[in-house]
Design a protein around this motif. Sequence first.
Motif, short mmCIF file in Angstrom:
data_model
loop_
_atom_site.label_atom_id
_atom_site.label_comp_id
_atom_site.label_asym_id
_atom_site.label_seq_id
_atom_site.Cartn_x
_atom_site.Cartn_y
_atom_site.Cartn_z
N ILE A 175 0.82 -1.24 0.05
CA ILE A 175 -0.03 -0.11 0.19
C ILE A 175 0.85 1.26 0.04
O ILE A 175 0.46 2.27 -0.60
N VAL A 176 2.10 1.27 0.49
CA VAL A 176 2.71 2.45 0.65
C VAL A 176 3.97 2.48 -0.44
O VAL A 176 4.82 3.25 -0.52
N GLY A 177 3.77 1.66 -1.29
CA GLY A 177 4.48 1.73 -2.56
C GLY A 177 5.77 0.92 -2.82
O GLY A 177 6.45 1.11 -3.72
N TYR A 178 5.93 -0.11 -1.84
CA TYR A 178 7.15 -0.92 -1.98
C TYR A 178 7.02 -1.96 -3.17
O TYR A 178 5.94 -2.25 -3.33
N GLY A 179 7.90 -2.16 -3.81
CA GLY A 179 8.01 -3.21 -4.97
C GLY A 179 8.22 -4.49 -4.27
O GLY A 179 8.85 -4.56 -3.09
N ASN A 180 8.23 -5.44 -5.28
CA ASN A 180 8.62 -6.71 -4.78
C ASN A 180 10.01 -6.80 -4.26
O ASN A 180 10.07 -7.58 -3.01
N LYS A 181 10.93 -6.32 -4.82
CA LYS A 181 12.24 -6.65 -4.10
C LYS A 181 12.49 -6.01 -2.94
O LYS A 181 13.00 -6.37 -2.08
N ALA A 182 11.93 -4.80 -2.75
CA ALA A 182 11.84 -4.03 -1.43
C ALA A 182 11.12 -4.65 -0.26
O ALA A 182 11.62 -4.85 0.63
N ILE A 183 10.15 -5.22 -0.74
CA ILE A 183 9.25 -6.01 0.21
C ILE A 183 10.15 -7.25 0.81
O ILE A 183 10.11 -7.41 1.72
N ALA A 184 10.76 -7.96 -0.09
CA ALA A 184 11.68 -9.20 0.18
C ALA A 184 12.54 -8.62 1.12
O ALA A 184 12.75 -9.26 1.99
N VAL A 185 13.34 -7.54 0.92
CA VAL A 185 14.30 -7.08 1.80
C VAL A 185 13.81 -6.65 3.03
O VAL A 185 14.36 -7.22 4.03
N LYS A 186 12.65 -6.12 3.10
CA LYS A 186 11.89 -5.70 4.42
C LYS A 186 11.47 -6.68 5.36
O LYS A 186 11.49 -6.82 6.30
N CYS A 187 11.13 -7.95 4.59
CA CYS A 187 10.66 -9.09 5.18
C CYS A 187 11.76 -10.04 5.53
O CYS A 187 11.44 -10.89 6.29
N GLY A 188 13.07 -9.92 4.71
CA GLY A 188 13.80 -10.99 5.03
C GLY A 188 13.56 -12.18 4.19
O GLY A 188 13.94 -13.32 4.79
N ILE A 189 13.00 -12.17 3.16
CA ILE A 189 12.68 -13.41 2.45
C ILE A 189 12.85 -13.26 0.82
O ILE A 189 13.29 -12.03 0.46
N ARG A 190 12.87 -14.26 0.08
CA ARG A 190 13.20 -14.13 -1.38
C ARG A 190 12.17 -13.57 -2.07
O ARG A 190 10.87 -13.45 -1.78
N GLU A 191 12.53 -12.63 -3.18
CA GLU A 191 11.45 -12.08 -3.97
C GLU A 191 10.26 -13.09 -4.64
O GLU A 191 9.19 -12.63 -4.83
N ARG A 192 10.88 -14.18 -4.91
CA ARG A 192 9.96 -15.07 -5.52
C ARG A 192 9.13 -15.52 -4.45
O ARG A 192 7.94 -15.88 -4.57
N THR A 193 9.22 -15.48 -3.16
CA THR A 193 8.54 -15.77 -2.19
C THR A 193 7.34 -14.48 -2.16
O THR A 193 6.24 -15.02 -1.67
N VAL A 194 7.80 -13.51 -2.04
CA VAL A 194 6.91 -12.28 -2.37
C VAL A 194 5.94 -12.68 -3.13
O VAL A 194 4.89 -12.31 -3.14
N LYS A 195 6.21 -13.06 -4.35
CA LYS A 195 5.55 -13.01 -5.61
C LYS A 195 4.41 -14.25 -5.17
O LYS A 195 3.35 -14.30 -5.62
#
Length: 237
Positions: A175-195
């Motif tokens: 909601i606040v504008g993070y992309g998948n890669k930034a979400i992955a970093v923020k959550c400490g998970i892989r980008e494909r896991t975010v997807k």
Amino acid sequence: MGRSASHPRRASIRLFLLSEYPISREGLRLLFASESGFRVVGSAPDWADAARGRRSDVVLADVSQAGAADRGALRRLIILCAPARVIMLTSTLDHSHIFEALRLGVRGIVDRRVTAQLLFKSVRAVAAGEYWVERNIIADLTQRLHAEASPAADLPRQRRFGLTDRELHIVSLLIVGYGNKAIAVKCGIRERTVKQHLTNMFEKVGVSSRLELALFALHERLVVADDLGRPASMAAR
């Protein structure tokens, strides 16, 4: 001699046209008649006749600046057209009007100056259950979504639609504008896991895009202000 395999013919998207200008209605009718996959099932000059569009898949409403700013009229239009999905065809709007129209239930905002192919694409997307907005306003919409989040005290989280704590956290970042890669970093998970989380959430709540998920989360009060960090655009400052 073998018989060629037959393929089921895809049903045409049924369109209803709303515009006060006869030349606009006729022009749109001719435009969609020139493209396969569309069928104009009716038209009307006045929003009061919008109920006639209920049996269509998409109502394409030519909306003036004043009409877009009339919250009550937009709400009535959505109700009259249901279950058909509404696309607003309009000139450049203030982003606050676009945000309010989406909140009220409009499924697409299309500038009158777009090409025919882009108009066709927007109608197909909305008919398929997606939202359609111009890319250049997405960033502003995410800022407004952030501002609309409810205070924590207002929200007893009773309906979670099967979403896990991790998924709710991802929605708040989305909601606040993070992309998948930034979400992955923020959550400490892989980008494909975010997807994969996003795909799971789409299925759980019945949406098909990131914008639709964000709007759904706020409409159902799944995310509160205390959950939201700084927008991604501010994080680097």
